[in-house]
Design a protein around this motif. Structure first.
Motif, PDB file in Angstrom:
ATOM      1  N   SER A  36       3.933  -6.587  -9.203  1.00 47.85           N
ATOM      2  CA  SER A  36       4.460  -5.195  -8.950  1.00 47.85           C
ATOM      3  C   SER A  36       5.202  -4.379  -9.959  1.00 47.85           C
ATOM      4  O   SER A  36       4.727  -3.081 -10.309  1.00 47.85           O
ATOM      5  CB  SER A  36       5.527  -5.019  -7.533  1.00 47.85           C
ATOM      6  OG  SER A  36       4.823  -5.429  -6.503  1.00 47.85           O
TER       7      SER A  36
ATOM      8  N   GLY B 127       3.435  -0.992 -11.946  1.00 54.60           N
ATOM      9  CA  GLY B 127       4.094   0.330 -12.220  1.00 54.60           C
ATOM     10  C   GLY B 127       4.214   0.721 -13.611  1.00 54.60           C
ATOM     11  O   GLY B 127       4.698   1.721 -14.002  1.00 54.60           O
TER      12      GLY B 127
ATOM     13  N   ARG C 248       3.887   9.586 -10.047  1.00 57.50           N
ATOM     14  CA  ARG C 248       3.171   9.875 -11.186  1.00 57.50           C
ATOM     15  C   ARG C 248       2.631  11.282 -11.413  1.00 57.50           C
ATOM     16  O   ARG C 248       2.917  11.918 -12.354  1.00 57.50           O
ATOM     17  CB  ARG C 248       1.892   8.628 -11.297  1.00 57.50           C
ATOM     18  CG  ARG C 248       2.505   7.386 -11.829  1.00 57.50           C
ATOM     19  CD  ARG C 248       1.447   6.542 -12.029  1.00 57.50           C
ATOM     20  NE  ARG C 248       1.936   5.272 -12.328  1.00 57.50           N
ATOM     21  CZ  ARG C 248       1.218   4.251 -12.399  1.00 57.50           C
ATOM     22  NH1 ARG C 248      -0.119   4.087 -12.017  1.00 57.50           N
ATOM     23  NH2 ARG C 248       1.733   3.097 -12.964  1.00 57.50           N
ATOM     24  N   ALA C 249       2.050  11.710  -9.995  1.00 58.24           N
ATOM     25  CA  ALA C 249       1.636  13.097 -10.012  1.00 58.24           C
ATOM     26  C   ALA C 249       2.881  14.180 -10.346  1.00 58.24           C
ATOM     27  O   ALA C 249       2.619  15.343 -11.170  1.00 58.24           O
ATOM     28  CB  ALA C 249       0.964  13.407  -8.720  1.00 58.24           C
ATOM     29  N   THR C 250       3.869  13.777  -9.683  1.00 57.32           N
ATOM     30  CA  THR C 250       5.136  14.630  -9.968  1.00 57.32           C
ATOM     31  C   THR C 250       5.695  14.736 -11.302  1.00 57.32           C
ATOM     32  O   THR C 250       6.045  15.943 -11.950  1.00 57.32           O
ATOM     33  CB  THR C 250       6.400  14.103  -9.107  1.00 57.32           C
ATOM     34  OG1 THR C 250       5.832  14.258  -7.747  1.00 57.32           O
ATOM     35  CG2 THR C 250       7.621  15.068  -9.160  1.00 57.32           C
TER      36      THR C 250
ATOM     37  N   GLU D  66       0.910  -1.157  -0.128  1.00 57.74           N
ATOM     38  CA  GLU D  66       0.060   0.199  -0.154  1.00 57.74           C
ATOM     39  C   GLU D  66       0.895   1.285   0.066  1.00 57.74           C
ATOM     40  O   GLU D  66       0.689   2.354  -0.742  1.00 57.74           O
ATOM     41  CB  GLU D  66      -0.926  -0.081   1.282  1.00 57.74           C
ATOM     42  CG  GLU D  66      -2.049   1.341   1.385  1.00 57.74           C
ATOM     43  CD  GLU D  66      -2.688   1.200   0.097  1.00 57.74           C
ATOM     44  OE1 GLU D  66      -3.181   2.269  -0.106  1.00 57.74           O
ATOM     45  OE2 GLU D  66      -3.271   0.203  -0.530  1.00 57.74           O
TER      46      GLU D  66
ATOM     47  N   ARG E 108       2.315   1.790  -3.411  1.00 62.28           N
ATOM     48  CA  ARG E 108       1.393   2.305  -4.254  1.00 62.28           C
ATOM     49  C   ARG E 108       0.965   3.707  -4.301  1.00 62.28           C
ATOM     50  O   ARG E 108       1.014   4.414  -4.920  1.00 62.28           O
ATOM     51  CB  ARG E 108       0.081   1.348  -4.250  1.00 62.28           C
ATOM     52  CG  ARG E 108       0.052   0.069  -4.910  1.00 62.28           C
ATOM     53  CD  ARG E 108      -1.295  -0.445  -4.829  1.00 62.28           C
ATOM     54  NE  ARG E 108      -1.170  -1.917  -5.347  1.00 62.28           N
ATOM     55  CZ  ARG E 108      -2.192  -2.831  -5.160  1.00 62.28           C
ATOM     56  NH1 ARG E 108      -3.148  -2.824  -4.198  1.00 62.28           N
ATOM     57  NH2 ARG E 108      -1.829  -3.963  -5.691  1.00 62.28           N
ATOM     58  N   GLU E 109       1.047   4.328  -2.980  1.00 65.49           N
ATOM     59  CA  GLU E 109       0.797   5.593  -2.747  1.00 65.49           C
ATOM     60  C   GLU E 109       2.194   6.333  -3.344  1.00 65.49           C
ATOM     61  O   GLU E 109       1.877   7.478  -3.689  1.00 65.49           O
ATOM     62  CB  GLU E 109       0.825   5.680  -1.074  1.00 65.49           C
ATOM     63  CG  GLU E 109      -0.558   5.271  -0.487  1.00 65.49           C
ATOM     64  CD  GLU E 109      -0.629   5.277   1.045  1.00 65.49           C
ATOM     65  OE1 GLU E 109       0.307   6.028   1.604  1.00 65.49           O
ATOM     66  OE2 GLU E 109      -1.464   5.012   1.660  1.00 65.49           O
ATOM     67  N   GLU E 110       3.359   5.719  -2.923  1.00 68.92           N
ATOM     68  CA  GLU E 110       4.418   6.397  -3.474  1.00 68.92           C
ATOM     69  C   GLU E 110       4.588   6.592  -4.891  1.00 68.92           C
ATOM     70  O   GLU E 110       4.786   7.605  -5.402  1.00 68.92           O
ATOM     71  CB  GLU E 110       5.734   5.708  -3.100  1.00 68.92           C
ATOM     72  CG  GLU E 110       7.018   6.094  -3.546  1.00 68.92           C
ATOM     73  CD  GLU E 110       7.538   7.438  -3.003  1.00 68.92           C
ATOM     74  OE1 GLU E 110       8.487   8.151  -3.399  1.00 68.92           O
ATOM     75  OE2 GLU E 110       6.783   8.077  -2.077  1.00 68.92           O
ATOM     76  N   LEU E 111       4.040   5.297  -5.741  1.00 73.46           N
ATOM     77  CA  LEU E 111       3.942   5.299  -6.851  1.00 73.46           C
ATOM     78  C   LEU E 111       2.881   6.436  -7.423  1.00 73.46           C
ATOM     79  O   LEU E 111       3.200   7.279  -8.551  1.00 73.46           O
ATOM     80  CB  LEU E 111       3.369   4.168  -7.289  1.00 73.46           C
ATOM     81  CG  LEU E 111       3.196   3.720  -9.006  1.00 73.46           C
ATOM     82  CD1 LEU E 111       4.681   4.006  -9.812  1.00 73.46           C
ATOM     83  CD2 LEU E 111       2.650   2.512  -9.528  1.00 73.46           C
ATOM     84  N   GLN E 112       1.730   6.650  -6.844  1.00 77.25           N
ATOM     85  CA  GLN E 112       0.980   7.670  -7.347  1.00 77.25           C
ATOM     86  C   GLN E 112       1.424   9.201  -7.225  1.00 77.25           C
ATOM     87  O   GLN E 112       1.242   9.806  -8.186  1.00 77.25           O
ATOM     88  CB  GLN E 112      -0.350   7.607  -6.370  1.00 77.25           C
ATOM     89  CG  GLN E 112      -1.296   6.276  -6.625  1.00 77.25           C
ATOM     90  CD  GLN E 112      -1.890   6.215  -8.130  1.00 77.25           C
ATOM     91  OE1 GLN E 112      -1.956   7.377  -8.839  1.00 77.25           O
ATOM     92  NE2 GLN E 112      -1.727   5.072  -8.556  1.00 77.25           N
ATOM     93  N   ARG E 113       2.207   9.321  -6.122  1.00 78.54           N
ATOM     94  CA  ARG E 113       2.819  10.722  -5.998  1.00 78.54           C
ATOM     95  C   ARG E 113       3.889  10.898  -6.802  1.00 78.54           C
ATOM     96  O   ARG E 113       3.956  11.887  -7.427  1.00 78.54           O
ATOM     97  CB  ARG E 113       3.298  10.656  -4.633  1.00 78.54           C
ATOM     98  CG  ARG E 113       4.167  12.115  -4.115  1.00 78.54           C
ATOM     99  CD  ARG E 113       4.838  11.819  -2.814  1.00 78.54           C
ATOM    100  NE  ARG E 113       6.033  11.050  -2.924  1.00 78.54           N
ATOM    101  CZ  ARG E 113       7.277  11.383  -3.488  1.00 78.54           C
ATOM    102  NH1 ARG E 113       7.228  12.527  -4.096  1.00 78.54           N
ATOM    103  NH2 ARG E 113       8.265  10.609  -3.604  1.00 78.54           N
TER     104      ARG E 113
END
Length: 186
Positions: free
Chosen positions: A181, A185, A36-38, A26, A29-34
């Protein structure tokens, strides 16, 4: 029945390991979303900077042409030798030539960047397909091993064989998790 008890302990241990991986998964996933937003924000900034650069180049080109026209119609006055005016014209021509080369080089760079992005997208699609095949294969292997283990448990197989199969199953589980995973990604 000792094998059955051992099986329950292993299943319970495996579920506990999966639970601890869930929390870690989890956060990943949060880090991946962050991230991606960056990346999206940085791409917007890059697009804005390129647009400003193009506008500045167009404006600069117009000003250079105006300067060239003014120098072409300029006449030497008192105390201004004609050679100085000619030198200014030559220097301006050189500046315009260098700017033209710079513009062409930038266009080539943009074309190569676009080609690189296209190739990267094709690679992602190819790699995702390959990962899906690898995950399916690993799942099939894990299922076969589980069936073999069940057979051995029913036949009263040895604990050493069970432990060997358990280690292989754990390794396959890790490969599946890694492949999933990596696939998530992309």
């Amino acid at each position: 029945p000792p094998m059955a008890a051992l099986g329950r302990v292993c299943v319970t241990t495996q579920k506990a390991e999966e639970g601890s991986r869930g929390g870690d998964e989890e956060s990943l996933r949060e880090e991946l979303q962050r991230l991606r937003a960056t990346v999206i924000a940085l791409r917007r900034e890059e697009a804005d900077a390129r647009e400003k650069l193009m506008q500045s180049e167009a404006e600069s080109y117009q000003k250079d042409k105006l300067l060239q026209e003014m120098l072409a119609s300029a006449k030497g006055g008192k105390g201004v030798p004609g050679e100085a005016l000619d030198q200014l014209r030559e220097d301006l021509q050189l500046v315009l030539h260098v700017k033209g080369q710079s513009f062409q080089t930038r266009q080539q760079l943009d074309e190569k960047d676009n080609k690189l992005v296209t190739i990267q997208q094709e690679l992602k699609a190819t790699q995702a397909h390959g990962l899906e095949e690898e995950v399916a294969s690993a799942k099939a292997q894990a299922k076969a091993m589980a069936e073999e283990w069940q057979k051995m448990a029913q036949d009263g197989g040895s604990a050493a064989v069970f432990m060997s199969l358990r280690q292989e199953a754990a390794a396959l589980g890790a490969r599946i998790d890694a492949a999933q995973s990596a696939g998530a990604g992309r």
